[in-house]
Write a protein that holds these residues in place. Structure first.
Motif, PDB file in Angstrom:
ATOM      1  N   LEU A 251       0.842  -1.223  -0.075  1.00  0.00           N
ATOM      2  CA  LEU A 251       0.029  -0.259   0.016  1.00  0.00           C
ATOM      3  C   LEU A 251       0.827   1.244  -0.151  1.00  0.00           C
ATOM      4  N   PRO A 252       0.431   2.376  -0.777  1.00  0.00           N
ATOM      5  CA  PRO A 252       1.162   3.595  -0.612  1.00  0.00           C
ATOM      6  C   PRO A 252       1.433   4.023   0.781  1.00  0.00           C
ATOM      7  N   ALA A 253       2.296   5.085   1.076  1.00  0.00           N
ATOM      8  CA  ALA A 253       2.540   5.385   2.400  1.00  0.00           C
ATOM      9  C   ALA A 253       1.510   6.634   2.680  1.00  0.00           C
ATOM     10  N   SER A 254       1.250   6.443   3.813  1.00  0.00           N
ATOM     11  CA  SER A 254      -0.074   7.111   4.496  1.00  0.00           C
ATOM     12  C   SER A 254       0.593   8.619   5.237  1.00  0.00           C
ATOM     13  N   ASN A 255      -0.271   9.503   4.857  1.00  0.00           N
ATOM     14  CA  ASN A 255      -0.401  10.858   5.527  1.00  0.00           C
ATOM     15  C   ASN A 255      -1.472  10.896   6.280  1.00  0.00           C
ATOM     16  N   LEU A 256      -1.830  10.387   7.611  1.00  0.00           N
ATOM     17  CA  LEU A 256      -2.979  10.592   8.429  1.00  0.00           C
ATOM     18  C   LEU A 256      -3.054  11.606   9.290  1.00  0.00           C
ATOM     19  N   VAL A 257      -4.196  12.387   9.304  1.00  0.00           N
ATOM     20  CA  VAL A 257      -4.319  13.359  10.501  1.00  0.00           C
ATOM     21  C   VAL A 257      -5.561  12.764  11.136  1.00  0.00           C
ATOM     22  N   PHE A 258      -5.245  12.398  12.584  1.00  0.00           N
ATOM     23  CA  PHE A 258      -6.402  12.181  13.499  1.00  0.00           C
ATOM     24  C   PHE A 258      -7.021  13.503  13.977  1.00  0.00           C
ATOM     25  N   GLU A 289       7.115   4.334   7.069  1.00  0.00           N
ATOM     26  CA  GLU A 289       6.783   5.205   5.926  1.00  0.00           C
ATOM     27  C   GLU A 289       5.501   5.954   6.345  1.00  0.00           C
ATOM     28  N   ASP A 290       4.873   5.549   7.068  1.00  0.00           N
ATOM     29  CA  ASP A 290       3.518   6.257   7.375  1.00  0.00           C
ATOM     30  C   ASP A 290       3.766   7.499   8.393  1.00  0.00           C
ATOM     31  N   LYS A 291       3.001   8.613   8.301  1.00  0.00           N
ATOM     32  CA  LYS A 291       3.021   9.481   9.317  1.00  0.00           C
ATOM     33  C   LYS A 291       1.769  10.101   9.841  1.00  0.00           C
ATOM     34  N   VAL A 292       1.725  10.667  11.211  1.00  0.00           N
ATOM     35  CA  VAL A 292       0.375  10.854  11.849  1.00  0.00           C
ATOM     36  C   VAL A 292       0.546  12.221  12.629  1.00  0.00           C
ATOM     37  N   SER A 293      -0.346  12.844  12.503  1.00  0.00           N
ATOM     38  CA  SER A 293      -0.601  14.136  13.117  1.00  0.00           C
ATOM     39  C   SER A 293      -1.905  14.090  13.971  1.00  0.00           C
ATOM     40  N   VAL A 304      -1.938  18.831  18.699  1.00  0.00           N
ATOM     41  CA  VAL A 304      -1.432  18.164  19.716  1.00  0.00           C
ATOM     42  C   VAL A 304      -0.113  17.166  19.634  1.00  0.00           C
ATOM     43  N   LEU A 305      -0.018  16.995  18.119  1.00  0.00           N
ATOM     44  CA  LEU A 305       1.144  16.202  17.683  1.00  0.00           C
ATOM     45  C   LEU A 305       1.402  16.765  16.340  1.00  0.00           C
ATOM     46  N   PRO A 306       2.589  17.092  16.065  1.00  0.00           N
ATOM     47  CA  PRO A 306       2.656  17.450  14.447  1.00  0.00           C
ATOM     48  C   PRO A 306       3.234  16.123  13.766  1.00  0.00           C
ATOM     49  N   SER A 307       3.352  16.096  12.472  1.00  0.00           N
ATOM     50  CA  SER A 307       3.617  15.015  11.750  1.00  0.00           C
ATOM     51  C   SER A 307       4.364  14.071  12.194  1.00  0.00           C
ATOM     52  N   THR A 308       4.167  12.894  12.528  1.00  0.00           N
ATOM     53  CA  THR A 308       5.226  11.905  13.287  1.00  0.00           C
ATOM     54  C   THR A 308       5.391  10.647  12.550  1.00  0.00           C
ATOM     55  N   SER A 309       6.570   9.974  12.519  1.00  0.00           N
ATOM     56  CA  SER A 309       6.494   8.645  11.757  1.00  0.00           C
ATOM     57  C   SER A 309       5.880   7.612  12.428  1.00  0.00           C
ATOM     58  N   GLY A 310       5.503   6.808  11.537  1.00  0.00           N
ATOM     59  CA  GLY A 310       4.697   5.598  12.327  1.00  0.00           C
ATOM     60  C   GLY A 310       5.661   4.639  13.014  1.00  0.00           C
ATOM     61  N   ASP A 311       7.028   4.769  12.887  1.00  0.00           N
ATOM     62  CA  ASP A 311       7.908   3.943  13.734  1.00  0.00           C
ATOM     63  C   ASP A 311       8.000   4.519  15.225  1.00  0.00           C
ATOM     64  N   GLU A 312       7.526   5.912  15.462  1.00  0.00           N
ATOM     65  CA  GLU A 312       7.349   6.330  16.704  1.00  0.00           C
ATOM     66  C   GLU A 312       6.211   6.165  17.448  1.00  0.00           C
ATOM     67  N   LYS A 313       5.959   4.911  17.599  1.00  0.00           N
ATOM     68  CA  LYS A 313       4.435   4.465  17.977  1.00  0.00           C
ATOM     69  C   LYS A 313       4.427   5.009  19.595  1.00  0.00           C
ATOM     70  N   GLY A 350       0.380   9.351  -2.614  1.00  0.00           N
ATOM     71  CA  GLY A 350       0.275   8.454  -1.340  1.00  0.00           C
ATOM     72  C   GLY A 350      -1.293   8.614  -0.977  1.00  0.00           C
ATOM     73  N   ASN A 351      -1.464   8.041   0.404  1.00  0.00           N
ATOM     74  CA  ASN A 351      -2.835   8.007   0.871  1.00  0.00           C
ATOM     75  C   ASN A 351      -2.657   9.162   1.914  1.00  0.00           C
ATOM     76  N   ASN A 352      -3.381  10.296   1.486  1.00  0.00           N
ATOM     77  CA  ASN A 352      -3.816  11.372   2.299  1.00  0.00           C
ATOM     78  C   ASN A 352      -5.020  11.330   2.867  1.00  0.00           C
ATOM     79  N   ARG A 353      -5.182  11.336   4.271  1.00  0.00           N
ATOM     80  CA  ARG A 353      -6.824  10.953   5.127  1.00  0.00           C
ATOM     81  C   ARG A 353      -6.673  11.567   6.394  1.00  0.00           C
ATOM     82  N   ILE A 354      -7.883  12.133   6.445  1.00  0.00           N
ATOM     83  CA  ILE A 354      -8.159  12.517   7.632  1.00  0.00           C
ATOM     84  C   ILE A 354      -9.174  11.460   8.481  1.00  0.00           C
TER      85      ILE A 354
END
Length: 619
Positions: A251-258, A289-293, A304-313, A350-354
């Motif tokens: 799957l393509p890399a994800s840019n997720l915003v919670f 390769e995924d990242k979360v804000s 409360v959390l800037p874009s953070t790599s998925g390996d920093e769980k 990539g997968n850009n999703r809120i």
């Protein structure tokens, strides 16, 4: 004297230590089944009597519990079943069968549980999550707050004549929120309001055994024709789409915003605490390769959390754990900020999703359905998709949540317990978060030589004008990786006597030539599909014809019989005008015959829910 006291003290410690050693840690495992049917029971509470130690059975009815208590007794409890206590007495395997508790069910039915629901703490013993890391979600009890839940009232689709309306056009729908929500009502001891029942979402809650796509198109098309369970003279057409299943690693890399609602209305245990546990499950699925804000909103919105790599769980989970509820609900401000952050961290191809998690109770800023709809329609043009996760009860705004997902090129799920969170965010990770086709539309043309009338079952708020099918500017539904979409049509065959009366001929216009073309006499209908690639603007057309060949219901596939059973159940609890000869026994007959492998136990849960509804309908 002082030395003597010390001797007694140490002697006492030795005795205590020896007693502790004597009670060795032990593990007991087993399977819990229904004494009546022999089926496995998922979600049974298994507690060590007199302690806070407890687990729940997984989807196979299995459990495993560890303790170091002398004279241990295990207590097995489940809604609608008689509680059972079993002394361990050194046993390592204890299998238990629970019998129905008619008295308990009666008490549940007569209680006013309009705000109550059996929110279960379901942890699979096979899952990789530690119970210590999860917030335990207790069974919420009724409270005194008024019920302000909102559902959109929709009239059922009616029968149409193919000579006057030959086309049926609708947008696909992979949402399953309605099913989880009505389960919440039934587990809470009452049948859901009719407006809360969307039959297509009930049908699409389940996976179906369709073939994977083989060509370049991202889905396969499956059709079958049989009898309608509620009227054997009528035909039931089953149309199924199977989305291409893409392995997670591909799957393509994800840019997720919670985007998380932390307003005061989210303080209940089945809202923010459950939400945090659900999102921790999702975080465990992320790749480097995924990242979360993380954006939150109450009286105002903030990151409360800037874009953070998925390996920093650990960092992401810590930010989730620190969230607390309080204040009003500025949903519009939160959505604007989330889209800004998603755009700032946009991943090309990539997968850009809120992922919006809320009870939908907006009361500050843009809050009306129309205002929220306009806001989302503007934002989706930026290439960011939207997933909506609903939580809670009492003030739940279902109609608003569905609009947000629909207009945001996304999907909508309702999370009533951790088992549902695991289904949506773990088991269906790709389907929930990764779109493989957008603006998917279906148009069916019926052959009047074989069809007297037809009606689409469900999809009432997805119906489109016939001319919208070829209009690429018209928005439609999205299909995720591995997702299935199923639609059913009820058909009155030509020559069958029915209560449905055709529309009278027009007085002021000439009668059109209604004689069907003879060279298509063996065809029942033609199905057309249009879809776009996730980043495309031009649709592709696929056409499939269906012959007028009907097989008996008992010889049809599990796919058809299961979808027919679920549709019948939905029509029953919705008090449908189109149920002619069916009851809960009909549903159970066909559901049990089509259960199949049921690896996750979703189908046996449905069967149990139907049995509970059958009892409630008699009281």
């Amino acid at each position: 004297m002082k030395k003597l006291t010390m001797i007694y003290f140490f002697f006492g410690l030795l005795i205590t230590a020896s007693q502790l050693v004597a009670v060795e840690a032990q593990t007991v495992s087993g399977v819990v089944t229904d004494a009546t049917t022999g089926d496995a029971l998922p979600g049974v509470n298994v507690n060590l009597k007199g302690t806070s130690i407890g687990v729940t059975t997984d989807m196979d009815g299995e459990y495993s519990i560890s303790f170091n208590k002398k004279n241990a007794v295990l207590v097995f409890s489940y809604i609608g079943m008689q509680q059972k206590e079993v002394a361990v007495n050194g046993q390592t395997v204890i299998d238990v069968s629970l019998a129905p508790d008619v008295k308990q069910l009666s008490e549940v039915v007569v209680q006013d549980r309009s705000l109550g629901s059996a929110i279960r703490n379901v942890f699979s013993k096979k899952a990789s999550y530690e119970m210590a890391d999860m917030e335990m979600i207790p069974y919420p009890m009724p409270n005194e707050r008024p019920n302000t839940e909102e559902y959109e009232g929709l009239d059922e689709n009616t029968f149409k004549e193919p000579t006057k309306e030959p086309h049926s056009t609708f947008s696909i729908d992979v949402d399953a929120a309605s099913y989880a929500n009505l389960r919440r009502f039934i587990n809470g001891g009452q049948l859901p309001p009719a407006d809360a029942v969307r039959i297509e979402e009930m049908i699409n809650y389940f996976d179906y055994n369709y073939e994977q796509p083989k060509g370049n198109d991202p889905f396969s098309i499956n059709t079958e024709v049989s009898q309608a369970p509620w009227n054997e003279k009528h035909q039931l057409v089953h149309i199924g789409l199977q989305g291409k299943n893409i392995p997670t690693e591909n799957l393509p890399a994800s840019n997720l915003v919670f985007l998380i609602d932390v307003s005061g209305s989210m303080s209940d245990v089945n809202k923010l605490p459950l939400l945090k546990s659900a999102f921790k499950m999702l975080v465990e699925q992320l790749r480097p390769e995924d990242k979360v804000s993380i954006v939150v909103y109450a009286g105002a919105a903030g990151c409360v959390l800037p874009s953070t790599s998925g390996d920093e769980k650990d960092k992401i989970i810590e930010a989730l754990s620190n969230l607390q509820a309080g204040g009003s609900t500025a949903g519009g401000a939160g959505i604007n900020l989330a889209y800004k952050i998603a755009k700032d961290n946009f991943v090309k191809e990539g997968n850009n999703r809120i992922i919006l998690a809320t009870d939908g109770d907006f009361n500050v800023g843009a809050s009306s359905n129309e205002a929220m709809e306009d806001l989302i329609e503007q934002k989706r043009k930026e290439g960011v998709f939207l997933t909506v996760l609903g939580f809670g009860m009492g003030n739940y705004k279902d109609s608003k949540m569905e609009i947000l997902a629909d207009k945001g090129n996304g999907n909508y799920a309702y999370i009533d317990n951790l088992l549902e969170a695991k289904k949506v965010l773990v088991n269906e990770f790709g389907g929930t978060l990764f779109t493989i086709a957008k603006d998917v539309k279906i148009q069916v043309e019926f052959n009047p030589a074989n069809v007297a009338a037809y009606r689409l079952i469900g999809y009432e708020n997805r119906v489109m004008n016939a001319e919208d099918f070829n209009n690429d500017k018209k928005d439609a539904g999205e299909l995720g990786s591995g997702h299935t979409v199923t639609a059913l049509y009820e058909i009155i065959p030509k020559g069958v006597d029915s209560w449905f009366k055709p529309i009278d001929d027009l007085k002021y216009q000439d009668k059109k030539d209604e004689k069907p073309k003879s060279n298509f006499g063996d065809e029942l209908l033609t199905v057309k599909f249009r879809y776009k690639r996730p980043d495309g603007d031009v649709s592709k057309l696929i056409v499939k014809t269906v012959d007028n060949e009907t097989i008996s219901l008992d010889k049809s596939s599990d796919n058809l019989r299961w979808s027919a059973a679920v549709a019948t159940f939905g029509m029953l609890i919705k008090n449908s005008d189109y149920i002619e000869d069916a009851d809960f026994k009909t549903v159970l007959k066909w559901a049990k015959s089509a259960r199949g492998k049921d690896e996750n136990g979703y189908r046996i849960e449905f069967i149990k829910m139907v049995e509970t509804s059958q009892f409630m309908s008699k009281n």
